[in-house]
Design a protein around this motif. Structure first.
Motif, PDB file in Angstrom:
ATOM      1  N   THR A  80      -2.826   2.475  -2.845  1.00  9.95           N
ATOM      2  CA  THR A  80      -1.843   1.451  -3.225  1.00  9.95           C
ATOM      3  C   THR A  80      -2.484   0.086  -3.460  1.00  9.95           C
ATOM      4  OG1 THR A  80      -1.385   0.866  -0.911  1.00  9.95           O
ATOM      5  CG2 THR A  80      -0.024   2.592  -1.901  1.00  9.95           C
ATOM      6  N   LEU A  81      -3.707  -0.122  -2.982  1.00 10.41           N
ATOM      7  CA  LEU A  81      -4.331  -1.449  -3.086  1.00 10.41           C
ATOM      8  C   LEU A  81      -4.503  -1.889  -4.534  1.00 10.41           C
ATOM      9  CD1 LEU A  81      -7.056  -1.263  -0.278  1.00 10.41           C
ATOM     10  CD2 LEU A  81      -4.732  -2.200  -0.175  1.00 10.41           C
ATOM     11  N   THR A  82      -4.668  -0.942  -5.452  1.00  9.95           N
ATOM     12  CA  THR A  82      -4.825  -1.294  -6.862  1.00  9.95           C
ATOM     13  C   THR A  82      -3.564  -1.025  -7.672  1.00  9.95           C
ATOM     14  OG1 THR A  82      -5.760   0.909  -7.301  1.00  9.95           O
ATOM     15  CG2 THR A  82      -7.317  -0.873  -6.817  1.00  9.95           C
ATOM     16  N   ARG A  83      -2.490  -0.600  -7.014  1.00  3.78           N
ATOM     17  CA  ARG A  83      -1.275  -0.239  -7.740  1.00  3.78           C
ATOM     18  C   ARG A  83      -0.045  -1.006  -7.272  1.00  3.78           C
ATOM     19  NH1 ARG A  83      -4.624   3.986  -7.378  1.00  3.78           N
ATOM     20  NH2 ARG A  83      -4.880   5.368  -9.179  1.00  3.78           N
ATOM     21  N   SER A  84      -0.175  -1.748  -6.183  1.00  2.00           N
ATOM     22  CA  SER A  84       0.970  -2.479  -5.664  1.00  2.00           C
ATOM     23  C   SER A  84       0.531  -3.874  -5.232  1.00  2.00           C
ATOM     24  CB  SER A  84       1.585  -1.729  -4.474  1.00  2.00           C
ATOM     25  OG  SER A  84       2.502  -2.548  -3.779  1.00  2.00           O
ATOM     26  N   PRO A  85       1.017  -4.932  -5.892  1.00  2.00           N
ATOM     27  CA  PRO A  85       0.661  -6.296  -5.468  1.00  2.00           C
ATOM     28  C   PRO A  85       1.079  -6.591  -4.030  1.00  2.00           C
ATOM     29  CG  PRO A  85       1.662  -6.309  -7.652  1.00  2.00           C
ATOM     30  CD  PRO A  85       1.854  -4.926  -7.107  1.00  2.00           C
ATOM     31  N   GLY A  86       2.242  -6.077  -3.623  1.00  2.00           N
ATOM     32  CA  GLY A  86       2.691  -6.309  -2.261  1.00  2.00           C
ATOM     33  C   GLY A  86       1.798  -5.647  -1.237  1.00  2.00           C
ATOM     34  N   ALA A  87       1.357  -4.416  -1.522  1.00  2.00           N
ATOM     35  CA  ALA A  87       0.460  -3.711  -0.614  1.00  2.00           C
ATOM     36  C   ALA A  87      -0.875  -4.437  -0.512  1.00  2.00           C
ATOM     37  CB  ALA A  87       0.255  -2.281  -1.087  1.00  2.00           C
ATOM     38  N   ARG A  88      -1.385  -4.899  -1.633  1.00  2.00           N
ATOM     39  CA  ARG A  88      -2.657  -5.616  -1.623  1.00  2.00           C
ATOM     40  C   ARG A  88      -2.543  -6.909  -0.832  1.00  2.00           C
ATOM     41  NH1 ARG A  88      -8.065  -4.473  -2.674  1.00  2.00           N
ATOM     42  NH2 ARG A  88      -8.887  -6.316  -1.621  1.00  2.00           N
ATOM     43  N   ALA A  89      -1.440  -7.624  -0.995  1.00  2.00           N
ATOM     44  CA  ALA A  89      -1.248  -8.881  -0.265  1.00  2.00           C
ATOM     45  C   ALA A  89      -1.178  -8.630   1.242  1.00  2.00           C
ATOM     46  CB  ALA A  89       0.019  -9.580  -0.763  1.00  2.00           C
ATOM     47  N   TYR A  98      -2.495  -6.084   2.896  1.00  2.00           N
ATOM     48  CA  TYR A  98      -3.833  -5.700   3.338  1.00  2.00           C
ATOM     49  C   TYR A  98      -4.735  -6.928   3.491  1.00  2.00           C
ATOM     50  CZ  TYR A  98      -8.571  -3.783   3.019  1.00  2.00           C
ATOM     51  OH  TYR A  98      -9.892  -3.489   3.245  1.00  2.00           O
ATOM     52  N   ASP A  99      -4.702  -7.822   2.507  1.00  2.00           N
ATOM     53  CA  ASP A  99      -5.536  -9.026   2.567  1.00  2.00           C
ATOM     54  C   ASP A  99      -5.149  -9.916   3.745  1.00  2.00           C
ATOM     55  OD1 ASP A  99      -6.941  -8.199   0.343  1.00  2.00           O
ATOM     56  OD2 ASP A  99      -5.752  -9.394  -1.071  1.00  2.00           O
ATOM     57  N   ARG A 100      -3.852 -10.014   4.031  1.00  2.00           N
ATOM     58  CA  ARG A 100      -3.420 -10.818   5.182  1.00  2.00           C
ATOM     59  C   ARG A 100      -3.947 -10.238   6.483  1.00  2.00           C
ATOM     60  NH1 ARG A 100       1.706 -10.756   2.733  1.00  2.00           N
ATOM     61  NH2 ARG A 100       2.506  -9.390   4.374  1.00  2.00           N
ATOM     62  N   ARG A 101      -3.904  -8.919   6.601  1.00  2.00           N
ATOM     63  CA  ARG A 101      -4.370  -8.288   7.838  1.00  2.00           C
ATOM     64  C   ARG A 101      -5.884  -8.418   7.990  1.00  2.00           C
ATOM     65  NH1 ARG A 101      -1.285  -9.467  10.875  1.00  2.00           N
ATOM     66  NH2 ARG A 101      -2.762  -8.462  12.293  1.00  2.00           N
ATOM     67  N   ARG A 102      -6.621  -8.332   6.874  1.00  2.00           N
ATOM     68  CA  ARG A 102      -8.064  -8.533   6.962  1.00  2.00           C
ATOM     69  C   ARG A 102      -8.382  -9.970   7.357  1.00  2.00           C
ATOM     70  NH1 ARG A 102     -11.754  -5.051   5.035  1.00  2.00           N
ATOM     71  NH2 ARG A 102     -13.026  -6.307   6.450  1.00  2.00           N
ATOM     72  N   ALA A 103      -7.639 -10.921   6.792  1.00  2.00           N
ATOM     73  CA  ALA A 103      -7.844 -12.324   7.136  1.00  2.00           C
ATOM     74  C   ALA A 103      -7.489 -12.600   8.592  1.00  2.00           C
ATOM     75  CB  ALA A 103      -7.015 -13.213   6.209  1.00  2.00           C
ATOM     76  N   HIS A 139     -10.044  -4.794  10.992  1.00  2.00           N
ATOM     77  CA  HIS A 139     -11.047  -4.092  10.217  1.00  2.00           C
ATOM     78  C   HIS A 139     -10.343  -3.257   9.140  1.00  2.00           C
ATOM     79  CE1 HIS A 139     -14.327  -5.349  12.750  1.00  2.00           C
ATOM     80  NE2 HIS A 139     -13.707  -4.909  13.831  1.00  2.00           N
ATOM     81  N   HIS A 140     -11.132  -2.721   8.220  1.00  2.00           N
ATOM     82  CA  HIS A 140     -10.564  -1.973   7.090  1.00  2.00           C
ATOM     83  C   HIS A 140      -9.639  -0.836   7.532  1.00  2.00           C
ATOM     84  CE1 HIS A 140     -10.309  -0.006   3.195  1.00  2.00           C
ATOM     85  NE2 HIS A 140     -10.830   1.094   3.700  1.00  2.00           N
ATOM     86  N   PRO A 141     -10.056   0.061   8.469  1.00  2.00           N
ATOM     87  CA  PRO A 141      -9.139   1.147   8.878  1.00  2.00           C
ATOM     88  C   PRO A 141      -7.857   0.631   9.516  1.00  2.00           C
ATOM     89  CG  PRO A 141     -11.396   1.633   9.540  1.00  2.00           C
ATOM     90  CD  PRO A 141     -11.366   0.204   9.113  1.00  2.00           C
ATOM     91  N   ALA A 142      -7.967  -0.414  10.347  1.00  2.00           N
ATOM     92  CA  ALA A 142      -6.778  -0.950  11.003  1.00  2.00           C
ATOM     93  C   ALA A 142      -5.825  -1.575   9.994  1.00  2.00           C
ATOM     94  CB  ALA A 142      -7.180  -1.983  12.059  1.00  2.00           C
ATOM     95  N   ALA A 143      -6.369  -2.277   8.999  1.00  2.00           N
ATOM     96  CA  ALA A 143      -5.520  -2.879   7.966  1.00  2.00           C
ATOM     97  C   ALA A 143      -4.815  -1.799   7.145  1.00  2.00           C
ATOM     98  CB  ALA A 143      -6.353  -3.775   7.058  1.00  2.00           C
ATOM     99  N   GLU A 161       9.875  -6.375   7.587  1.00  2.00           N
ATOM    100  CA  GLU A 161      10.035  -5.884   8.948  1.00  2.00           C
ATOM    101  C   GLU A 161       9.014  -6.538   9.866  1.00  2.00           C
ATOM    102  OE1 GLU A 161       9.509  -1.729   8.795  1.00  2.00           O
ATOM    103  OE2 GLU A 161      10.966  -1.416   7.209  1.00  2.00           O
ATOM    104  N   PRO A 162       9.329  -6.706  11.140  1.00  2.00           N
ATOM    105  CA  PRO A 162       8.330  -7.226  12.061  1.00  2.00           C
ATOM    106  C   PRO A 162       7.142  -6.285  12.148  1.00  2.00           C
ATOM    107  CG  PRO A 162      10.215  -6.319  13.255  1.00  2.00           C
ATOM    108  CD  PRO A 162      10.590  -6.362  11.809  1.00  2.00           C
ATOM    109  N   GLU A 163       5.921  -6.858  12.146  1.00  2.00           N
ATOM    110  CA  GLU A 163       4.722  -6.055  12.175  1.00  2.00           C
ATOM    111  C   GLU A 163       4.383  -5.683  13.604  1.00  2.00           C
ATOM    112  OE1 GLU A 163       1.848  -8.392  10.207  1.00  2.00           O
ATOM    113  OE2 GLU A 163       2.600  -7.937   8.209  1.00  2.00           O
ATOM    114  N   PRO A 164       3.778  -4.512  13.833  1.00  2.00           N
ATOM    115  CA  PRO A 164       3.400  -4.107  15.180  1.00  2.00           C
ATOM    116  C   PRO A 164       2.311  -4.984  15.747  1.00  2.00           C
ATOM    117  CG  PRO A 164       2.503  -2.583  13.570  1.00  2.00           C
ATOM    118  CD  PRO A 164       3.412  -3.500  12.848  1.00  2.00           C
TER     119      PRO A 164
END
Length: 260
Positions: free
Chosen positions: A194-203, A205-210, A214-218, A251-254
């Motif tokens: 989804t990272l290359t197919r959904s702007p919302g998913a990419r956003a 993911y980037d927020r969680r990395r920031a 780590h990559h698996p957790a994000a 939704e609230p994030e875990p």
């Protein structure tokens, strides 16, 4: 095995998707299973093999690249050993061809069966959800839309939520490792796609990395969010909507995972 006696073949297709499972790689290795035989392949012969394997673009350039690669000087095994290893490689190629053919037949059957299910259009409406991932999820989750009362139940079943350990003043949140391996793998592949197919998913993911994930957790965090949308769509019978999934009433994030 190729690295032991045929290093040129081991690296010839390593940079391409599929590597040695590509049709042209298997056909050329079948025609020349040893480096000595590979040096006898002319450019014209390589072009013919590439065309026979189904390649339609840049045939001459690819034939020239392979011809030059096969003629690079390298250490060789003794002739008898090289011939024996070539025969072994040819036998392994036969098994690989049969395995790939069986996998293709199974994939075709799975795709045809899944397309008959009424929930398949809902699964396929999600970004990054191909026919095989959709069939895997449908098979593992079942088709009862009320099996999981809440999105949290679905996330827990799919190992997309962390485990909280608390005792006195000790508090630890960690990745849920004991889970259905098919759902865990499917979630990783789905979220990554989804990272290359959904702007919302990419956003997300980037927020969680920031935020330090780590990559698996994000990806697990993104998987959890997608499962929430999937739960809603299955319960209501509606298709995926990008705006509602990532911009409307998030939704609230875990809790943040530690040690992942």
């Amino acid at each position: 095995m190729l690295r032991d006696y045929y290093p040129a073949a081991a690296t010839a297709w390593a940079h391409l998707p599929g590597g040695l499972t590509r049709p042209e790689a298997r056909l050329i290795l079948t025609a020349a299973p040893t480096p000595t035989q590979a040096t006898r392949l002319t450019r014209r012969r390589l072009e013919t093999l590439l065309s026979s394997a189904g390649r339609t673009r840049l045939i001459t350039a690819e034939a020239t690249r392979l011809h030059e690669l096969f003629h690079v000087r390298a250490l060789r095994q003794p002739a008898e050993v090289e011939d024996a290893m070539g025969r072994h490689a040819a036998a392994l190629l036969t098994q690989l061809d049969a395995t790939i053919a069986s996998a293709h037949t199974l994939w075709t059957h799975i795709d045809a069966m899944a397309e008959q299910h009424p929930q398949t259009p809902i699964y396929r409406s999600f970004p990054g959800m191909g026919p095989l991932l959709a069939a895997r999820l449908l098979a593992e989750l079942g088709d009862d839309p009320h099996r999981f009362p809440t999105p949290r139940n679905l996330r827990a079943f799919c190992a997309a939520t962390p485990i909280t350990w608390a005792s006195g003043t000790s508090h630890k949140v960690s990745h849920r490792r004991k889970a259905n391996p098919i759902l865990a793998e499917t979630g990783h592949l789905w979220a990554f796609a989804t990272l290359t197919r959904s702007p919302g998913a990419r956003a997300l993911y980037d927020r969680r990395r920031a935020a330090g994930d780590h990559h698996p957790a994000a990806l697990r965090r993104l998987y959890a969010r997608l499962l929430g949308s999937l739960h809603y769509c299955l319960r209501t019978g509606s298709a995926y909507d990008e705006d509602r999934a990532f911009t409307a009433s998030p939704e609230p994030e875990p809790e943040t995972e530690h040690g992942t």
